[in-house]
Design a protein around this motif. Structure first.
Motif, PDB file in Angstrom:
ATOM      1  N   ALA A  99       1.274  -1.410   0.141  1.00 54.81           N
ATOM      2  CA  ALA A  99       0.201   0.183  -0.032  1.00 54.81           C
ATOM      3  C   ALA A  99       0.679   1.610   0.008  1.00 54.81           C
ATOM      4  O   ALA A  99       2.226   1.553   0.274  1.00 54.81           O
ATOM      5  CB  ALA A  99      -1.000  -0.405   1.596  1.00 54.81           C
ATOM      6  N   ASP A 100       0.764   2.640  -0.525  1.00 56.07           N
ATOM      7  CA  ASP A 100       1.233   3.485  -0.718  1.00 56.07           C
ATOM      8  C   ASP A 100       1.792   4.572   1.316  1.00 56.07           C
ATOM      9  O   ASP A 100       2.437   4.854   1.016  1.00 56.07           O
ATOM     10  CB  ASP A 100       0.142   4.604  -1.543  1.00 56.07           C
ATOM     11  CG  ASP A 100       0.049   4.473  -3.326  1.00 56.07           C
ATOM     12  OD1 ASP A 100       0.987   3.927  -3.031  1.00 56.07           O
ATOM     13  OD2 ASP A 100      -1.021   4.359  -3.250  1.00 56.07           O
ATOM     14  N   THR A 101       0.187   3.591   1.637  1.00 55.44           N
ATOM     15  CA  THR A 101       0.847   4.651   3.326  1.00 55.44           C
ATOM     16  C   THR A 101      -0.101   3.375   4.458  1.00 55.44           C
ATOM     17  O   THR A 101      -0.821   2.970   3.644  1.00 55.44           O
ATOM     18  CB  THR A 101      -0.401   5.572   3.265  1.00 55.44           C
ATOM     19  OG1 THR A 101      -1.666   5.562   3.434  1.00 55.44           O
ATOM     20  CG2 THR A 101      -0.063   7.649   2.073  1.00 55.44           C
ATOM     21  N   PHE A 102       0.863   3.367   4.890  1.00 50.49           N
ATOM     22  CA  PHE A 102      -0.307   2.559   6.629  1.00 50.49           C
ATOM     23  C   PHE A 102      -0.491   3.507   7.767  1.00 50.49           C
ATOM     24  O   PHE A 102      -0.220   4.629   8.000  1.00 50.49           O
ATOM     25  CB  PHE A 102       0.622   1.863   7.010  1.00 50.49           C
ATOM     26  CG  PHE A 102       1.460   1.079   5.284  1.00 50.49           C
ATOM     27  CD1 PHE A 102       0.111  -0.636   5.813  1.00 50.49           C
ATOM     28  CD2 PHE A 102       1.553   0.765   4.743  1.00 50.49           C
ATOM     29  CE1 PHE A 102       0.329  -1.404   4.819  1.00 50.49           C
ATOM     30  CE2 PHE A 102       2.478  -0.045   4.340  1.00 50.49           C
ATOM     31  CZ  PHE A 102       1.117  -1.177   3.736  1.00 50.49           C
ATOM     32  N   LYS A 103      -1.337   2.942   8.101  1.00 55.21           N
ATOM     33  CA  LYS A 103      -1.416   3.734   9.456  1.00 55.21           C
ATOM     34  C   LYS A 103      -1.905   2.523  10.567  1.00 55.21           C
ATOM     35  O   LYS A 103      -3.178   2.120  10.455  1.00 55.21           O
ATOM     36  CB  LYS A 103      -2.752   5.032   9.806  1.00 55.21           C
ATOM     37  CG  LYS A 103      -2.851   5.501  11.305  1.00 55.21           C
ATOM     38  CD  LYS A 103      -4.066   6.395  10.839  1.00 55.21           C
ATOM     39  CE  LYS A 103      -4.230   7.263  12.392  1.00 55.21           C
ATOM     40  NZ  LYS A 103      -5.256   8.433  12.297  1.00 55.21           N
ATOM     41  N   LEU A 104      -1.273   2.076  11.111  1.00 57.57           N
ATOM     42  CA  LEU A 104      -1.825   0.535  12.131  1.00 57.57           C
ATOM     43  C   LEU A 104      -2.015   1.423  13.983  1.00 57.57           C
ATOM     44  O   LEU A 104      -0.539   1.924  14.491  1.00 57.57           O
ATOM     45  CB  LEU A 104      -0.375  -0.213  12.291  1.00 57.57           C
ATOM     46  CG  LEU A 104      -0.729  -0.737  10.501  1.00 57.57           C
ATOM     47  CD1 LEU A 104       0.236  -1.815  10.518  1.00 57.57           C
ATOM     48  CD2 LEU A 104      -1.562  -1.123   9.787  1.00 57.57           C
ATOM     49  N   ASP A 105      -2.088   0.661  14.154  1.00 53.63           N
ATOM     50  CA  ASP A 105      -1.944   1.053  16.236  1.00 53.63           C
ATOM     51  C   ASP A 105      -3.097   0.193  16.944  1.00 53.63           C
ATOM     52  O   ASP A 105      -3.824   0.239  16.464  1.00 53.63           O
ATOM     53  CB  ASP A 105      -2.762   2.457  16.585  1.00 53.63           C
ATOM     54  CG  ASP A 105      -2.005   2.857  17.614  1.00 53.63           C
ATOM     55  OD1 ASP A 105      -0.999   2.692  18.094  1.00 53.63           O
ATOM     56  OD2 ASP A 105      -2.823   4.222  17.798  1.00 53.63           O
ATOM     57  N   VAL A 106      -2.386   0.254  17.799  1.00 56.72           N
ATOM     58  CA  VAL A 106      -2.783  -1.111  19.141  1.00 56.72           C
ATOM     59  C   VAL A 106      -3.179  -0.231  19.869  1.00 56.72           C
ATOM     60  O   VAL A 106      -1.870   0.562  20.802  1.00 56.72           O
ATOM     61  CB  VAL A 106      -2.770  -2.541  19.032  1.00 56.72           C
ATOM     62  CG1 VAL A 106      -3.092  -3.648  20.890  1.00 56.72           C
ATOM     63  CG2 VAL A 106      -2.352  -3.154  18.361  1.00 56.72           C
ATOM     64  N   GLU A 107      -4.240  -0.032  20.568  1.00 57.43           N
ATOM     65  CA  GLU A 107      -4.555   0.513  22.170  1.00 57.43           C
ATOM     66  C   GLU A 107      -4.780   0.076  22.964  1.00 57.43           C
ATOM     67  O   GLU A 107      -5.639  -1.051  22.873  1.00 57.43           O
ATOM     68  CB  GLU A 107      -5.012   2.286  22.163  1.00 57.43           C
ATOM     69  CG  GLU A 107      -5.162   3.030  21.384  1.00 57.43           C
ATOM     70  CD  GLU A 107      -3.579   3.550  21.820  1.00 57.43           C
ATOM     71  OE1 GLU A 107      -3.692   4.441  22.851  1.00 57.43           O
ATOM     72  OE2 GLU A 107      -2.136   4.079  21.310  1.00 57.43           O
ATOM     73  N   VAL A 108      -4.822   0.172  24.438  1.00 58.10           N
ATOM     74  CA  VAL A 108      -4.610  -1.027  25.590  1.00 58.10           C
ATOM     75  C   VAL A 108      -5.391  -0.138  26.865  1.00 58.10           C
ATOM     76  O   VAL A 108      -4.843   1.043  26.684  1.00 58.10           O
ATOM     77  CB  VAL A 108      -3.560  -1.232  26.222  1.00 58.10           C
ATOM     78  CG1 VAL A 108      -3.715  -2.386  27.503  1.00 58.10           C
ATOM     79  CG2 VAL A 108      -2.840  -2.274  25.592  1.00 58.10           C
ATOM     80  N   ALA A 109      -6.817  -0.627  26.988  1.00 59.49           N
ATOM     81  CA  ALA A 109      -7.918  -0.273  28.515  1.00 59.49           C
ATOM     82  C   ALA A 109      -7.754  -1.186  29.149  1.00 59.49           C
ATOM     83  O   ALA A 109      -7.546  -2.828  28.892  1.00 59.49           O
ATOM     84  CB  ALA A 109      -9.064  -0.282  27.448  1.00 59.49           C
ATOM     85  N   TYR A 110      -7.636  -0.753  29.855  1.00 60.94           N
ATOM     86  CA  TYR A 110      -7.281  -1.919  31.931  1.00 60.94           C
ATOM     87  C   TYR A 110      -8.345  -2.110  32.611  1.00 60.94           C
ATOM     88  O   TYR A 110      -9.231  -1.335  32.512  1.00 60.94           O
ATOM     89  CB  TYR A 110      -6.050  -1.510  32.136  1.00 60.94           C
ATOM     90  CG  TYR A 110      -4.973  -1.146  31.852  1.00 60.94           C
ATOM     91  CD1 TYR A 110      -3.865  -2.083  31.675  1.00 60.94           C
ATOM     92  CD2 TYR A 110      -4.330  -0.098  30.745  1.00 60.94           C
ATOM     93  CE1 TYR A 110      -2.869  -2.503  30.867  1.00 60.94           C
ATOM     94  CE2 TYR A 110      -3.201  -0.159  30.507  1.00 60.94           C
ATOM     95  CZ  TYR A 110      -2.218  -1.303  30.642  1.00 60.94           C
ATOM     96  OH  TYR A 110      -0.824  -1.020  30.094  1.00 60.94           O
TER      97      TYR A 110
END
Length: 758
Positions: free
Chosen positions: A351-362
Motif C-alpha cells: 500500500a502507499d500509506t499505512f496507519k496501524l495502532d493497538v491501544e490498550v484499556a485496563y
C-alpha cells in the motif's frame, strides 16, 4: 552407496548456501512418519502431570474469590480444618513468603502469567483469584472441606466493563518490547482521496483455553530441592521462575513435563503450581494439584477481546493507496500481552500509506495470555473481511484483488522476503477448491440452505528464539541419543526431531532417540511462536558438526577419513563419509571401537537467529471455506474447508497436516461458537465449563483438505517455517466471507451465531 549429506552449519545465515537438509539424503525429512509417542498414548502408558503418584501424596483443592476487587474481610476455616482427611488449609494468614512470579515477556527466562503477590495479603485483584488451598488425603475430602470455608469481603469499585475501561483512557500497546504503532505517509488523506474505499469496525470476544488436559502439577520437596511434574510448554523457564519465587538456586528446581495434552499458549507458569509447591513445603508431603475445568477458567488466562477499525482505500484497478488498522484491546495491569492484532497487517499487502495502532484499556480481570496465533487469529478476521468488502465495492474477484496487492518486499519494514509463495498457494487452492464456481451473494440455494464460498489469507511470523541447545550422545553400537529441554504437546516434536537428527547423522530412525521435557537437559526453549522445531533443528545442526569434529579426532590416521576436515565430511549409512568421494567411509561403530570409547558426547548451542535481522519471514495460508446457512433458523454449517499453505519445507507430512487441520478446527470455533461470557457487572466468567463454552465437536467439523507448496526457504534451518499456528489465521475470515457470499449479509462481530443472521 548413497551420496553423503553436504554439511554447512551456518548455511541458513544471510549469504550462505541452502541448508543441506533441503536436499535430503536418507529420506527421513520430508516424509510421512507416525508420531513416536502415539502407541504410548493409545495404550495409556504415557504419564501426564496428574498421573505421577509419589508415596504419601496429598490432594489439593483451590477456593476462588467471587469479587473482582477489594479485600478479604474475614475467612473462617475452622470447619474445614477439622473436616475428615484434611492435612492443611492454606490462606494468606499462613502461606510461606513468596516473591511474585517473574512476568512472561519481561525477562528471557520468565514464565509467569501475572506478577501479583500470591496469597501474601488480603487483596483481591480479579474475580476468581485463589484465596485458599486445601490439602487432604483424597481429592473428594479436599473438595468437601473447601465447601466449608466461609468468606466475607470488603468490595471496592472495579473496572469490569469494556466501556468503562475505554472511558478511563487508553495507552499504547507494547508487544515484544516494541510499540504496536506504524505510520507511513498520510493514510487518512490517502483514504479520503481514494476513489474506492471501505471502513468498518470488527469485534472479537474473549476466548478461553480448553486443552483436553486441564492444568495440573505433581509437586514435592526433598529438603531444599523442588521437583515438579508439570503440564508445561516451558520447563526451563518454569524452573528458573520457581527458583525466583522461592528464592532458591535454580539448580535446586527440577521440572519435568514428558507429555502435555495440549497447550496452545496457556501451559506456562500460573498461580496453581506456585500454590502447590508452597503447600507441599508446609505439609512436608507431595501434592497433586489438578485444576477442574472451572478452575482453568478462574486461574489461567485466555485471549482478550478486541475492537478493530479497518479502512482500505484503493485505486480504480484495485491497488491499495491506504491501509488503516487500529483499535483497542483490554488487559489487566498484571500482565504484558495486549492482543497484537496488527501483526499480520504489517506485512500482508502493499500500500502507499499505512496507519496501524493497538491501544490498550485496563480492566480488573484475570491476566490474559498467548492463545494460538495471538493477534493474527483475530487480526486477520478484521483485515481479510475488509478486503472481501472492498472486492465487492470494486466488483472484483477477491483472490485477484489480493494478488494485485502482493508486495515485492515487506511493506512496512522494507526488508526482502526470505521466501513468499502465497500466490502459488492461492492459485493451487482455488483450482482444487473449485473457486470458479463461486456465485453472486445469495444466488445459490438448496432447499432451506443458502450456500456460499469465501477465502482469506493467513500469515504467521517465523521465529527462532535464542536458547536452543542440544546434547548428542553417540554410543559404540552406533545408536544416538539427542537430549533437549523441549516439549511434546501432541504436535509431533519428538518425531520430527528424530527425523532431523537421523538425517544429519546418517542413521535409521530407530537408531535415534530423543529425550525431552526436563529442565535439567540442555536448552532454554519455549514451545510457542511456532518456533520450537527451528530452535531445536538449528541446535542439532551445530551439535552434529561438533560431533563430526570429535569423531575425526578419534578416527586418527588409520581411518579412510584421515586428513579430512569437518566441512568435507557428512553422515552416511551409519558413519561418516567424504562428501564427494563416498568410498572414503567409516562407520561410527568402527571409529568408536578403534578408539576404545563406549560413547562420545557433545553439546552445542544454536547460533543466534541472525536471519531475522535480514529477512521478512513468515508462514502463509490461503483458506477456502464453503458454508450453508439455513434461511429458517439462521444456523450456519461449514460443509468443507481447504487450506493451501506456504510454509517452506514440510519436514513431516503427516504431523504437519495434523497441525494444519487442528489450527483450522480451532479457527472454526473462533468463527462460529467460541465466546467467553464475561459478566460486566462483577467481572466473573459465567460459562466456565465445556457445557456452556462451545468448541467444535465432531459433527461441527467438515472434510478438511490440506495442500502445500513445499518450497524450501534457503534462509532457515532445514528450509522450514512453523506450522503450528498458521492454520487458525485466516479461517475466521474465510468462514465470515463465505457467510456473506451465501446470504448477502455481512457480520463483523464474532462469533457468527444464528441470532446475528436471523
Amino acid at each position: 552407496m548413497k551420496k553423503a549429506i553436504e554439511l554447512a552449519p551456518d548455511s541458513w545465515m544471510p549469504g550462505g548456501k541452502p541448508d543441506p537438509l533441503i536436499h535430503h539424503q536418507h529420506g527421513h525429512v520430508g516424509k510421512s512418519v507416525s508420531r513416536i509417542d502415539g502407541p504410548l498414548k493409545v495404550k495409556g502408558a504415557a504419564r501426564f502431570a496428574a498421573e505421577f503418584a509419589p508415596s504419601n501424596m496429598t490432594y489439593a483443592a483451590v477456593m476462588f474469590s467471587t469479587i473482582a476487587k477489594g479485600r478479604i474481610a474475614s475467612i473462617d476455616t475452622s470447619a474445614a480444618v477439622t473436616a475428615p482427611g484434611v492435612i492443611l488449609v492454606m490462606t494468606h494468614h499462613n502461606a510461606p513468603a513468596m516473591k511474585p512470579m517473574p512476568l512472561f515477556m519481561t525477562n528471557a527466562r520468565a514464565a509467569g502469567g501475572d506478577n501479583l503477590p500470591i496469597m501474601q495479603d488480603d487483596r483481591i485483584h480479579w474475580n476468581g483469584q485463589p484465596i485458599a488451598l486445601l490439602l487432604a488425603e483424597t481429592q473428594e475430602q479436599a473438595d468437601h472441606a473447601k465447601s466449608l470455608i466461609r468468606v466475607s469481603y470488603e468490595v471496592e469499585s472495579a473496572i469490569t466493563s469494556f466501556a468503562a475501561a475505554k472511558a478511563q483512557g487508553t495507552e499504547p500497546g507494547m508487544f515484544m518490547g516494541e510499540k504496536m504503532k506504524v505510520e507511513i505517509g498520510d493514510a487518512d488523506a490517502a483514504l479520503a482521496a481514494a476513489p474506492h474505499k471501505v471502513s468498518a469496525t470488527y469485534r472479537t470476544p474473549r476466548h478461553n483455553h480448553n486443552a483436553i488436559e486441564p492444568h495440573a502439577a505433581t509437586v514435592a520437596w526433598d529438603g531444599d530441592e523442588l521437583r515438579v511434574h508439570d503440564a508445561s510448554q516451558a520447563v526451563a523457564h518454569t524452573a528458573w521462575s520457581l527458583a525466583q519465587v522461592f528464592d532458591i538456586d535454580e539448580k535446586l528446581v527440577h521440572v519435568t513435563s514428558p507429555y502435555v495434552g495440549g497447550g496452545f499458549g496457556s501451559k506456562c507458569l500460573w498461580q496453581h503450581q506456585v500454590l502447590g509447591a508452597a503447600a507441599s513445603r508446609i505439609a512436608g508431603r507431595p501434592v497433586r494439584i489438578a485444576l477442574s475445568r472451572e478452575g482453568v477458567y478462574r486461574v489461567v488466562g485466555g485471549r482478550s477481546l478486541t475492537e478493530q477499525h479497518v479502512a482500505i482505500g484503493a485505486q480504480e484497478d484495485g491497488r491499495f493507496t491506504s491501509i488503516i488498522h487500529t483499535g483497542v484491546t483490554v488487559m489487566s495491569r498484571q500482565n504484558a500481552l495486549p492482543e497484537p492484532f496488527i501483526v499480520a497487517t504489517r506485512s500482508g499487502y502493499a500500500a502507499d500509506t499505512f496507519k496501524l495502532d493497538v491501544e490498550v484499556a485496563y480492566m480488573d480481570m484475570l491476566a490474559n495470555t498467548f492463545m494460538r496465533a495471538p493477534g493474527e487469529a483475530v487480526g486477520t478476521f478484521a483485515l481479510e473481511c475488509a478486503i472481501d468488502e472492498l472486492a465487492v465495492e470494486l466488483a472484483m474477484d477477491p483472490i485477484e484483488l489480493r494478488i494485485r496487492n502482493e508486495p515485492d518486499k515487506d511493506p512496512t519494514q522494507g526488508t526482502p522476503f526470505s521466501s513468499r509463495h502465497i500466490v502459488e498457494a492461492y492459485r493451487a487452492g482455488a483450482e482444487r477448491f473449485g473457486w470458479n464456481r463461486r456465485t453472486l451473494p445469495g444466488a445459490r440455494r438448496e432447499g432451506e440452505w443458502l450456500i456460499g464460498i469465501g477465502c482469506a489469507t493467513g500469515t504467521y511470523p517465523y521465529y527462532r528464539m535464542p536458547g536452543g541447545a542440544v546434547r548428542i550422545t553417540l554410543a559404540q553400537d552406533g545408536r544416538a541419543r539427542v537430549a533437549v529441554a523441549a516439549h511434546e504437546m501432541g504436535m509431533g516434536m519428538s518425531t520430527v526431531n528424530t527425523q532431523i537428527a537421523a538425517e544429519r547423522l546418517g542413521l535409521a530412525l530407530d537408531e535415534v532417540s530423543v529425550e525431552y521435557g526436563d529442565s535439567t537437559l540442555p536448552g532454554v526453549i519455549l514451545a510457542g511462536g511456532s518456533q520450537q522445531t527451528a530452535a531445536i533443528g538449528a541446535a542439532v545442526i551445530a551439535a552434529q558438526r561438533l560431533l563430526v569434529t570429535e569423531l575425526l579426532k578419534l578416527a586418527g590416521n588409520d581411518s579412510p577419513l584421515a586428513g579430512l576436515s569437518a566441512d568435507e565430511v557428512g553422515g552416511l549409512d551409519g558413519g561418516l563419509a567424504k562428501l564427494d568421494e563416498q568410498d572414503r567411509h567409516e562407520s561410527y561403530v568402527s571409529i568408536l571401537s578403534r578408539a576404545g570409547r563406549n560413547e562420545v558426547t557433545v553439546e552445542a548451542q544454536a547460533p543466534m537467529p541472525m536471519e531475522l535481522q535480514h529477512w521478512s519471514m513468515h508462514s502463509y495460508s490461503a483458506i477456502f471455506s464453503e458454508v450453508r446457512v439455513n434461511v429458517v433458523t439462521g444456523e450456519t454449517r461449514v460443509s468443507r474447508v481447504l487450506g493451501s499453505f506456504d510454509c517452506g519445507r514440510i519436514l513431516n507430512h503427516k504431523t504437519a497436516a495434523s497441525q494444519f487441520r487442528g489450527g483450522i478446527i480451532m479457527g472454526l470455533g473462533l468463527a462460529l461458537m467460541e465466546e467467553t461470557q464475561f459478566d460486566e457487572r462483577n467481572g466473573r466468567i459465567m460459562n466456565a465449563s465445556l457445557s456452556d463454552y462451545h468448541v467444535p465437536a465432531h459433527l461441527d467439523v467438515p472434510p478438511i483438505e490440506i495442500i502445500w507448496t513445499d518450497i524450501p526457504d534457503p534462509h532457515t534451518p532445514m528450509g522450514a517455517h512453523g506450522v503450528g499456528e498458521i492454520g487458525i489465521t485466516g479461517t475466521g475470515a474465510a468462514v465470515a466471507n463465505a457467510v456473506f457470499n451465501a446470504t448477502g449479509k455481512r457480520i463483523r462481530d464474532l462469533p457468527l451465531t444464528l441470532d446475528k443472521l436471523m
